[in-house]
Scaffold this active site. Sequence first.
Site, PDB file in Angstrom:
ATOM      1  N   TYR A 118      45.380 -17.809  80.233  1.00  0.00           N
ATOM      2  CA  TYR A 118      45.459 -16.921  79.116  1.00  0.00           C
ATOM      3  C   TYR A 118      44.032 -17.160  78.174  1.00  0.00           C
ATOM      4  CZ  TYR A 118      46.318 -15.125  74.541  1.00  0.00           C
ATOM      5  OH  TYR A 118      46.207 -14.596  73.201  1.00  0.00           O
TER       6      TYR A 118
ATOM      7  N   SER B 284      43.233 -15.977  62.938  1.00  0.00           N
ATOM      8  CA  SER B 284      43.541 -14.743  63.429  1.00  0.00           C
ATOM      9  C   SER B 284      44.720 -14.127  62.942  1.00  0.00           C
ATOM     10  CB  SER B 284      44.049 -15.112  64.867  1.00  0.00           C
ATOM     11  OG  SER B 284      44.642 -14.105  65.705  1.00  0.00           O
TER      12      SER B 284
ATOM     13  N   GLN C  16      41.052 -12.851  59.717  1.00  0.00           N
ATOM     14  CA  GLN C  16      40.804 -11.808  60.796  1.00  0.00           C
ATOM     15  C   GLN C  16      41.703 -10.585  60.537  1.00  0.00           C
ATOM     16  OE1 GLN C  16      42.834 -11.579  63.806  1.00  0.00           O
ATOM     17  NE2 GLN C  16      41.602  -9.609  64.379  1.00  0.00           N
TER      18      GLN C  16
ATOM     19  N   THR D 133      38.042  -6.733  63.047  1.00  0.00           N
ATOM     20  CA  THR D 133      37.816  -6.797  64.619  1.00  0.00           C
ATOM     21  C   THR D 133      37.656  -5.157  64.731  1.00  0.00           C
ATOM     22  OG1 THR D 133      38.946  -8.833  64.753  1.00  0.00           O
ATOM     23  CG2 THR D 133      38.652  -7.363  66.707  1.00  0.00           C
TER      24      THR D 133
ATOM     25  N   LYS E 101      33.388  -7.400  63.193  1.00  0.00           N
ATOM     26  CA  LYS E 101      33.279  -8.409  64.303  1.00  0.00           C
ATOM     27  C   LYS E 101      33.672  -7.372  65.714  1.00  0.00           C
ATOM     28  CE  LYS E 101      35.729 -12.398  66.547  1.00  0.00           C
ATOM     29  NZ  LYS E 101      36.671 -11.714  67.511  1.00  0.00           N
TER      30      LYS E 101
ATOM     31  N   HIS F  50      34.596 -10.265  72.034  1.00  0.00           N
ATOM     32  CA  HIS F  50      35.716 -10.769  71.943  1.00  0.00           C
ATOM     33  C   HIS F  50      36.061 -11.706  73.021  1.00  0.00           C
ATOM     34  CE1 HIS F  50      39.510  -8.866  69.935  1.00  0.00           C
ATOM     35  NE2 HIS F  50      40.074  -9.992  70.817  1.00  0.00           N
TER      36      HIS F  50
ATOM     37  N   ARG G 103      37.096 -10.312  76.431  1.00  0.00           N
ATOM     38  CA  ARG G 103      38.606 -10.189  76.724  1.00  0.00           C
ATOM     39  C   ARG G 103      38.770  -8.457  76.596  1.00  0.00           C
ATOM     40  NH1 ARG G 103      41.351 -15.177  76.383  1.00  0.00           N
ATOM     41  NH2 ARG G 103      43.092 -14.244  75.511  1.00  0.00           N
TER      42      ARG G 103
ATOM     43  N   ARG H 251      36.964 -20.494  71.908  1.00  0.00           N
ATOM     44  CA  ARG H 251      37.655 -21.545  73.058  1.00  0.00           C
ATOM     45  C   ARG H 251      37.632 -22.886  72.754  1.00  0.00           C
ATOM     46  NH1 ARG H 251      36.145 -16.799  75.773  1.00  0.00           N
ATOM     47  NH2 ARG H 251      37.744 -15.739  76.756  1.00  0.00           N
TER      48      ARG H 251
END
Length: 390
Positions: free
Chosen positions: A32, A114, A136, A164, A234, A258, A261, A313
């Site tokens: 994921y 997030s 976000q 976003t 973004k 992203h 993604r 990440r």
Amino acid sequence: MNRLQCPDPRVVSIADLQREGTRKLGKMYGEYYNEGSMDLITLNDNSAAFDRVRLRPRVCVDVSAVDMSTECFGTQVSMPLGFSPAAFHALAHPSGEVGTSRAAAKAGINMVLSTYATASVSDVTAQGRGNAYGMQLSMVVDWDSNLHIVRNAERAGCRALVLTVDCACLGRRLNEYRNEFCLPPTLQLPNLPPGVDVHNPVAGNDPRSSYDNAFTWDKVKRLIASTSMPVYLKGILTAEDAILAANAGATGVIVSNHGGRQLDGALATFDALEGVANAVKGRIEVHLDGGIRRGSDIFKAIALGADHCWVGRVPIWGLAYDGEDGVSLGLKILRDELLITMSLCGCRTLKDIRRSHLARMQADGTWAALADFRRSELAVLRETEQVAKL
Ligand SMILES: Cc1cc2nc3c(=O)[nH]c(=O)nc-3n(C[C@H](O)[C@H](O)[C@H](O)COP(=O)(O)O)c2cc1C
């Protein structure tokens, strides 16, 4: 020998951190986090794009006191790097976004939380030590639900709203189908409006959790008018949209796909950066995320026009590896690598980093300057004493 210390011999690079962190995540959550949409073309290209560009070092410069600090969200930060918003940090470690926030605060860098964070925005900003936070927002159909997140962020002291804009619908993430991705029943998403099903927040027909796929520039303007926070868009990859973002009143754009993604096959962010920067730099801020795995990647992004960089990440791998300390380790690695790159390129401050430090290798084995280095950089160089002596 001016050799920087590595506190953990098992993890001396972000590649090591990814490997060791992923080992602890298990298949469903590991994939994921690490994978993206469809065939992962954009995901892989985000990092590969940095490797397609080489560095042109400059020597015999006094680099005994390199200063990597800059300003972001109205705050002084120790380096031009912060944490991008990424969902569900608690899947990586029980400390979740609170652990990530502590590491950011210790390092003096900013963090964007997030909408799908597993800690509340107030708990996250409470860890701050003078660094700034952004919230976000993924626009959903129900306007009040969007405002709910905005107002909570304002109350918690967020200094920026990161909207976003590459999420009219969710990208097709094959790992989630194959692994039948699901969240643990105990997991909380406290920033969503009350009553939203936290275990299915981005699907179904609930207007409070369904992405607004009729979202247009008018709504961007309406949102900007509805908050006291500066708004960054973004998910911008083109000069055209960057200009529209500036016209709509955005404070900045984050060149982002992203993390590979969303739209697979979209441009790598480093490849998209130049067009965006040429279109709006100086008018609004230009930030970048996607694929940054080394300090030299940050250097290259700054050289090509980015004001600030973000990683999504890296803190997740750090959390998975060793909680807050693992996040701090990832930051130390990137910080040390940026310091070394700046030192060996003869840059004392971020302003010294120029497009002329970059070269693109060509098919015939020669290198080419990036874009119009010869015109614009030589014009700058001609004004300096250094060139007068050449
Ligand atoms: C697991 C995961 C979850 C993410 N969740 C969000 C999110 O909720 N909102 C958002 O705008 N971006 C989200 N992103 C994208 C990141 O903000 C960022 O653009 C991306 O991770 C940058 O690429 P990098 O991971 O190579 O640094 C997510 C990324 C990952 C890896």
